[in-house]
Design a protein around this motif. Structure first.
Motif, PDB file in Angstrom:
ATOM      1  N   GLU A  69       0.816  -1.215   0.000  1.00 26.83           N
ATOM      2  CA  GLU A  69       0.000   0.000   0.000  1.00 26.83           C
ATOM      3  C   GLU A  69       0.849   1.265   0.000  1.00 26.83           C
ATOM      4  O   GLU A  69       0.521   2.238  -0.667  1.00 26.83           O
ATOM      5  N   GLU A  70       1.944   1.264   0.774  1.00 31.69           N
ATOM      6  CA  GLU A  70       2.746   2.470   0.917  1.00 31.69           C
ATOM      7  C   GLU A  70       3.805   2.646  -0.165  1.00 31.69           C
ATOM      8  O   GLU A  70       4.170   3.771  -0.486  1.00 31.69           O
ATOM      9  N   THR A  71       4.316   1.540  -0.738  1.00 29.53           N
ATOM     10  CA  THR A  71       5.479   1.647  -1.624  1.00 29.53           C
ATOM     11  C   THR A  71       5.295   1.040  -3.010  1.00 29.53           C
ATOM     12  O   THR A  71       6.175   1.201  -3.859  1.00 29.53           O
ATOM     13  N   LEU A 109       9.953  -8.829  -3.877  1.00 35.19           N
ATOM     14  CA  LEU A 109       9.719  -9.801  -4.946  1.00 35.19           C
ATOM     15  C   LEU A 109       9.623  -9.118  -6.302  1.00 35.19           C
ATOM     16  O   LEU A 109      10.195  -9.583  -7.285  1.00 35.19           O
ATOM     17  N   ARG A 110       8.872  -8.009  -6.343  1.00 35.00           N
ATOM     18  CA  ARG A 110       8.688  -7.270  -7.599  1.00 35.00           C
ATOM     19  C   ARG A 110       8.128  -5.895  -7.294  1.00 35.00           C
ATOM     20  O   ARG A 110       7.619  -5.651  -6.211  1.00 35.00           O
ATOM     21  N   GLY A 111       8.233  -5.029  -8.295  1.00 38.64           N
ATOM     22  CA  GLY A 111       7.693  -3.681  -8.165  1.00 38.64           C
ATOM     23  C   GLY A 111       8.772  -2.651  -7.913  1.00 38.64           C
ATOM     24  O   GLY A 111       9.748  -2.922  -7.215  1.00 38.64           O
ATOM     25  N   GLU A 112       8.604  -1.499  -8.518  1.00 40.50           N
ATOM     26  CA  GLU A 112       9.515  -0.370  -8.307  1.00 40.50           C
ATOM     27  C   GLU A 112       8.944   0.516  -7.211  1.00 40.50           C
ATOM     28  O   GLU A 112       7.751   0.849  -7.241  1.00 40.50           O
ATOM     29  N   PRO A 113       9.777   0.909  -6.237  1.00 41.26           N
ATOM     30  CA  PRO A 113       9.250   1.741  -5.155  1.00 41.26           C
ATOM     31  C   PRO A 113       8.776   3.101  -5.656  1.00 41.26           C
ATOM     32  O   PRO A 113       9.422   3.725  -6.492  1.00 41.26           O
TER      33      PRO A 113
END
Length: 157
Positions: A69-71, A109-113
């Protein structure tokens, strides 16, 4: 952080009296020896990702939810780092709170901050060798998460 509805409902009954809450904190470490931090909208300070569990929510599930939710980063729990009762605190509106905090070491695991909600002004990876100003407790949480000893840290009599 926005106040969850269940807390607002409780506050209509107890006013500003001390409320005991369960918090979760994540030390999210990537393979490049960087830690994921958020710059909080409420005070402008950099901090570890943290949040309040919903009633009945499992701690690890709640922390994974908070991180996403935050990042916008999807993460998984590696281990429990510490379990501690934090000192009582006063919110700007006069509400009294005290947290039982469960801190976990996590890996992405995945995702760009990125800023993914209204709780943060900025989100990014920080090299462990060049961290911004953090609280002593947050620095201790990072140190404990980096420890080769997998046992969680807790206060004993």
């Amino acid at each position: 952080m926005p106040t969850p509805k269940f807390i607002l409902d409780l506050r209509t009954k107890i006013g500003h009296d001390l409320l005991w809450l369960t918090g979760v904190t994540g030390v999210v470490l990537d393979r490049h020896e960087q830690v994921l931090l958020v710059r909080r909208a409420d005070n402008g300070r950099w901090s570890l990702v943290s949040g309040i569990l919903e009633p009945g929510e499992q701690p690890a599930v709640g922390l994974i939810r908070e991180i996403q939710e935050e990042t916008a980063v999807e993460a998984e729990i590696e281990r429990l780092v510490s379990l501690e009762s934090l000192p009582p605190a006063s919110c700007p509106n006069g509400d009294q709170v005290q947290f039982l905090d469960l801190c976990f070491r996590c890996r992405p695991l995945r995702g760009e901050p990125r800023v993914n909600d209204d709780e943060s002004l900025d989100v990014r990876w920080w090299p462990l060798s060049d961290l911004p100003d953090l609280t002593d407790r947050e620095r201790a949480s990072i140190k404990n998460a980096l420890s080769p000893d997998p046992a969680p840290v807790y206060v004993t009599p």
